[in-house]
Design an enzyme around this catalytic site. Sequence first.
Site, PDB file in Angstrom:
ATOM      1  N   TRP A   1       0.825  -1.213   0.000  1.00  0.00           N
ATOM      2  CA  TRP A   1       0.000   0.000   0.000  1.00  0.00           C
ATOM      3  C   TRP A   1       0.857   1.260   0.000  1.00  0.00           C
ATOM      4  CZ3 TRP A   1      -2.214   2.370   5.041  1.00  0.00           C
ATOM      5  CH2 TRP A   1      -1.244   2.356   6.037  1.00  0.00           C
ATOM      6  N   ASP A   2       2.176   1.110  -0.043  1.00  0.00           N
ATOM      7  CA  ASP A   2       3.062   2.264   0.028  1.00  0.00           C
ATOM      8  C   ASP A   2       2.786   3.283  -1.069  1.00  0.00           C
ATOM      9  OD1 ASP A   2       4.283  -0.113   1.338  1.00  0.00           O
ATOM     10  OD2 ASP A   2       5.804   1.341   1.930  1.00  0.00           O
TER      11      ASP A   2
ATOM     12  N   GLU B   1      -0.504  -3.857  12.120  1.00  0.00           N
ATOM     13  CA  GLU B   1       0.287  -5.082  11.900  1.00  0.00           C
ATOM     14  C   GLU B   1       0.725  -5.822  13.169  1.00  0.00           C
ATOM     15  OE1 GLU B   1       2.214  -4.699   7.521  1.00  0.00           O
ATOM     16  OE2 GLU B   1       3.483  -4.028   9.162  1.00  0.00           O
TER      17      GLU B   1
ATOM     18  N   LYS C   1       2.289  -0.942  16.322  1.00  0.00           N
ATOM     19  CA  LYS C   1       3.537  -0.809  15.577  1.00  0.00           C
ATOM     20  C   LYS C   1       3.662   0.571  14.946  1.00  0.00           C
ATOM     21  CE  LYS C   1       5.958  -2.722  11.543  1.00  0.00           C
ATOM     22  NZ  LYS C   1       5.874  -3.686  10.424  1.00  0.00           N
ATOM     23  N   GLN C   2       2.559   1.077  14.397  1.00  0.00           N
ATOM     24  CA  GLN C   2       2.590   2.312  13.634  1.00  0.00           C
ATOM     25  C   GLN C   2       1.206   2.938  13.654  1.00  0.00           C
ATOM     26  OE1 GLN C   2       3.483  -0.379  10.268  1.00  0.00           O
ATOM     27  NE2 GLN C   2       2.334   1.081   9.039  1.00  0.00           N
TER      28      GLN C   2
END
Length: 797
Positions: free
Chosen positions: A346-347, A485, A605-606
Site C-alpha cells: 500500500w506504500d 500489523e 507498531k505504527q
Amino acid sequence: MTDEVWQYEGYEPAQERVRESLCTLGNGYFATRGAAPECTADAVHYPGTYAAGCYNRLTSTVAGREVENEDLVNLPNWLPLRFRTDGGTWFTPDGTELLSHCQSLDLRAGVLERESRYTDVAGRTLRVRQLRLVHMADPHLAALRTEFTAEGWSGELEVESALDATVSNTGVERYRALNSLHLTDTEAGAANPDTIWLRCRTTASDLRIGMAARIATPEAAIEVCNEEWRAVQRFRLRLRPGHSATVDKTVALHTSHDPAIADPLGAAVDRVSHAPDFPTLLDTHRMAWQHLWQKAELTVPGDAGRILRLHLFHVLQTLSPHTADLDVGVPARGLHGEAYRGHVFWDELFVLPYLNLHFPEVSRALLTYRHRRLGAARDAARAVGRAGAMYPWQSGSDGREETQEMHLNPRSGRWLPDHSRLQHHVGSAVAYNVWRYWEASGDTDFLHTKGADMLLEIAQFWADSATYDESLRRYRIRGVVGPDEYHDAYPDAKEPGLDDNAYTNVTAAWVLERALELLRTLPEPCRRELAERTGLDTDAPARWEDISRELYVPFHSGVISQFKGYEELAALDWERYRARYGDIRRLDRILEAEGDTVNRYQASKQADVLMLGHLFSPGELRGLFARLGHPLDDEIWSRTVDYYLRRTSHGSTLSGLVHGWVLARAKRADAWEYVQEALKGDVADLQGGTTGEGIHLGAMAGTLDLVQRGLTGLETRGGALWLDPVPLPELSEYGFTIRYRGHWGVRLHMRPGRLSVRVPDSDRAPIDIELPGRTVSVAPGESCELALPHHWQPRSS
C-alpha cells in the site's frame, strides 16, 4: 557535503551496505546499488542490479513446510572492474591498505563519484577515481569511467572487467534460509575484443536477460577470457607518474519484457555498439536530470532541505518518466535492495499523491498496473466468497497474493505464521489513489474507464464484506488486520483477524461514498456499460448508501478505538521494556522471543487510527464521521491522538511521517520530533539495519508530500486548489512547483505569514485558490501574494 552533493568521507565497513543503498543509481527501468566495482558480495558489500517488474518464483522448505515466494531478481552484476600490480592480490578496500576513500553522490547530475588511494605490497600508491551513471535519457544504458594514476612510480596495472551472473538473492539476512538462485542457462561471449556479452534467464518466469559491455581504453590489447557464468575481459595498462590512464565501461541491459526488440541479447549488443562515448553519455544524462529537477523543483532551507532533496532523488530514479512505459507498481523498497522481495504494498498511498502533481503520466501508469491485475483481485474475492475485487497485500508480477505464509523472527530464530494478507485496506488505498489522481489531473477518461472499474469493484467487495448486526444496528467488517500489523488476532483466539478496525471501516465508507458519487455523475450510456462490465446490480447503490452511513466505528473513553476490544487489552509497561532493550520499535519480535505476544497489549507498531488524519483533511474527516453518525470535534480527535501517541512503538518508517503530519495540526509543539524521525529514517538507518536492504520509498515520498500537501493543507477538489497552511516553526519557509490540470510550473512559496502563488503563462483557464474564508483567482502569467492568519484555525468544511 552540500545541498546537491551527498558525500561520505572515509571507509566504514559497518556502514557500507547503508551507503550502497543510499548511493544507488537508477532511471525507472533499472537500478544498481552503490557498491565498489572491485568488490564482490560478502558480509560487507552487496552489489545488486534490479530491473522494474522482473520477478521470479521459487519454492523453499521452511519449518517443515513448502512455501513459495516471488522475488525481484538480482540480475547479473555489470559493475566488476578489478585491478592489481605485478600479479599480486586484487585491490579491495578490505584486503589492501587503503590510504583514503571518498564517495560523493551528485544529486543534481545523477552521478556517483568515488576516489580512493591504495598502497600495494611494494609501498607504491595508486589513486583510483570513478564516475558512474545509470543513464536517465536512455534507460537501457549505464556507464563507468575509471581513472588510474600512479603516484611517483611507473609500471603495469592488470585490469579485469566482467559481467557476472554468479549472483543470487542473498541481500536480506532473514531470507537466507530460502532458495535464492534465480538465474539459469547462462552463456557468455564476445562480439569483438572490446565488447563482451552475457545472457541468461530466470528459472520459473522464463524472463530472458541480455547484457553487453564495451570497454574503451587507450593503447591496451584486450583479451577475452570468458568463464562459466562470467564474461571477462583482461588487459594491462602502462602507468607513468602523474598521468592518468582512463578506462570507460559502457553497459546495455535488455530483458524479454521490453517492447520493440526481437531478442534481449541482440538488442543489448546492438545498443552498446551504437552508444556514444562516455563524455557524450554524461552530457545527455545530466540534461535529462536537469529536465526532471525542473518538473520537481523543491526549495527547502537547512538540513531538512538537504535530506528532502536526497529523498526526491531516489523517488525520481525509482519512478521516472520511463516508468510510464512499463507494467510495474510501486516497489516498497525501491529498486535499491531485496527487502520485502521487491513487492508492491500500500506504500503507493504515500507516493502517488506526490507524483500526481508532478508526473501524472507516471501515476496513471502505476494505477494501470493495478487495473491490469483487477481480474486476479476479482478471483481472490471469489475465493473467499466475496463479490467485487480484493487486492493482495503484497503484489508482484501477476496480481496474486504474494504475502509470505511464514516470517522469521531474527530474535528468536523461529518461523511464525504471517497473517498480514488480511490487510484488505489495501483496496481502499487503490481506490483513494484513483480518486486523488483524477482530482489532481482532471483525467476524466481514466476515471470513467479503468478508474471506475477499480473503484466500483472495490466498493462491491466492501459492501459484500459488511454484515448487519441487529444488536448494534450497524454494519460490521470482521476478520481483518489494520495498518498496525502488531495485532493480527485477539488474545488466545484460534483464528486470525480483528473486528471493526476503525481505519478499515472509515476508508471503506469513503470508498462507497466515492463510488456513489461517480455513478451519479456518469452519463447514462457509460453507467450502463460500467454496470455490465463490473456485474453491478440495480439494487447495489441503495445498499451502498446504507452501508456508507451505518458502518460501525468503535469508541471507548471518548476516543476512537483502533478495533473493537482494543481497550480490553492489557496495558504494557513501556518504561520497563525501554529500560531493558533501548530500541523497542520492533516490540513484536521482542515479546515473541520472550514467549509472549503483542496481541495481548495496547501497543501499536505504527499509526493506525491516526492514518485517517493523514489521508483526510480535518474538514473531510469530520464530514466522514458525521455521515457515519458520529461527532468528531477537536477535543475527541485531540484525545485520540494523545491516546495512541502513548501506545505506538513506531516500528515502521511510515509511522513518524504520519505522526508528524497529524501533529502539525493537532499538537504542533510535538510535530517536529516526528518529522525529523521521518526525514532521518533511512539516512540514519533508524530501524537498525533495514536501509542496507533497500530504502523506504513510501517514507521518502511521504516526506516530500508532507511539505507539498501536509503543511500547506493543499487539496485538489471541486476544480480548485484548496490551501489551509499550518505554520511549523522549524519548517516555516519553503517553495515548490506543481503541475495542475495542464498548468505546468505552478509555483507556491510559503514563508511566515505569507503565501505567494505564481501561474505560468499559457492559454489555459485561471486557477481558483480556495483559502479559509476567501477565494482568489490567479490567471496564467500572473502572481498573487496572500497574507495568512497569525494563528491557524481548522477549516470547518
